[in-house]
Design an enzyme around this catalytic site. Structure first.
Site, mmCIF file in Angstrom:
data_model
loop_
_atom_site.group_PDB
_atom_site.id
_atom_site.type_symbol
_atom_site.label_atom_id
_atom_site.label_comp_id
_atom_site.label_asym_id
_atom_site.label_seq_id
_atom_site.Cartn_x
_atom_site.Cartn_y
_atom_site.Cartn_z
ATOM 1 C CG MET A 1 -1.742 -1.281 1.358
ATOM 2 S SD MET A 1 -2.793 -1.313 2.845
ATOM 3 C CE MET A 1 -1.552 -1.402 4.147
ATOM 4 C CG ASP A 2 4.655 3.178 -2.152
ATOM 5 O OD1 ASP A 2 4.815 3.867 -1.124
ATOM 6 O OD2 ASP A 2 5.443 3.188 -3.115
ATOM 7 N N GLY A 3 2.172 5.149 -1.364
ATOM 8 C CA GLY A 3 1.744 6.431 -1.907
ATOM 9 C C GLY A 3 0.930 7.288 -0.960
ATOM 10 C CB THR A 20 -0.722 1.567 -4.980
ATOM 11 O OG1 THR A 20 -0.205 1.689 -3.651
ATOM 12 C CG2 THR A 20 -1.892 0.600 -4.972
ATOM 13 C CB SER A 21 2.702 4.794 -5.357
ATOM 14 O OG SER A 21 3.910 4.063 -5.218
#
Length: 323
Positions: A101-103, A273-274
């Protein structure tokens, strides 16, 4: 680690004083000024009973994002799974999905908001994803919530994340029980604040017999840590004469990895993500044959449409497992 934030005047908590949120400017980037203290990432207001306190100065305070509070959306699960999205094929659904779960921080920076706002927005995305997994028949979801390396982030940020995790577990515990969701936690939980560690142990034990869906939360985790602790356990068994060196096999290593908590230890699909194109020391053994999907969306923006895109991509692939 933190590349940009609004250069607002430094605000420090005073005993017995409630502090106003830090003003923010929408849709504007800022660089990190050399005089800015990490505590400016969050507004701080007094909250009795906070369990996570990193410093004497902040011991009576819990960190909150400096933005107007939004009405909390309660995630509602349905007893009977609705029809699968027409773009998807039920027989080709992954059983286990893992997510980096990046960003969150970039999402906040792009909006001129404190970093804490990004993390709280990310929690809402996680709730949505759990809901979709339950609806669409995915059995296991593993999320990379806090890595071993994240302990090196600014103390005020780590404190906020621990508080957010604690409040999230408390708020959702009853829904986990009601919706028959099993919670498992992998990682070195001994490093967590004592009260949070006890809470985690309690919710894991309370939900261990739930069978509808399993949410695995990786906290203070890294793939290298997982492999090392597995090797240490195996070495002790050899030392104690329980097994011979020749008994060490892939199956034995799998049994000692922390993902031995699930019937499906190997993710079918990993989503990051991101726009970053790496796995960042996450589930190094378990991802050997996992299909990878890299989304350009920042985690707080990741919703049903983005998840559907990832699943459609997964179902279009042919998996050979090296054969």
């Amino acid at each position: 680690m933190i590349s940009s934030l609004s250069p607002q005047p430094l605000i420090k908590p005073n005993t017995g004083t409630t502090l106003s949120p830090i003003p923010h400017v929408q849709n504007q980037r800022f660089r990190l000024a050399s005089h800015v203290c990490p505590s400016e990432l969050f507004s701080i207001r007094k909250r009795p009973g906070s369990a996570c306190a990193a410093t004497t100065q902040h011991r009576r305070y819990l960190l909150f994002p400096a933005e107007e509070e939004e009405e909390e959306r309660e995630v509602k699960f349905t007893s009977d799974a609705p029809a699968l999205a027409e773009e998807l094929q039920r027989e080709s659904m992954p059983r286990h999905v893992a997510v980096i779960m990046d960003g969150n921080r970039r999402w906040a920076h792009l909006r001129g908001l404190p970093v804490g706002s990004g993390y709280e927005a990310g929690v809402k995305s996680l709730k949505t994803l759990v809901e979709l997994c339950c609806k669409w028949g995915i059995r296991v979801l593993t999320v990379f919530a806090f890595s071993s390396d994240n302990w090196f982030r600014p103390e005020v940020e780590v404190e906020f994340l621990m508080s957010l995790l604690e409040s999230g577990v408390k708020e959702e515990k009853e829904s986990f029980i009601r919706e028959r969701i099993r919670i498992s936690v992998i990682g070195d939980t001994s490093k967590l604040p004592k009260r949070l560690e006890e809470l985690v142990i309690n919710v894991v034990e309370t939900t261990k017999n739930n069978t509808r869906f399993q949410l695995i939360v990786a906290v203070s985790y890294s793939g290298q840590y997982d492999l090392v602790q597995a090797c240490q356990r195996i070495a002790m068994k050899v030392k104690d004469g329980l097994i011979e060196p020749n008994d060490v096999s892939e199956s034995l290593i799998e049994q000692e990895l922390e993902t031995n908590c699930t019937e499906f230890p190997y993710p079918d699909l990993l989503i990051r993500t991101s726009g970053e194109l790496r796995i960042s020391n996450f589930m190094l053994w378990q991802l050997a044959y996992t299909e990878l999907f890299f989304s350009q969306s920042l985690w707080p923006n990741f919703g049903e449409a983005e998840f559907l895109e990832a699943l459609k991509s997964f179902q279009q692939r042919r998996r050979h497992y090296g054969k």
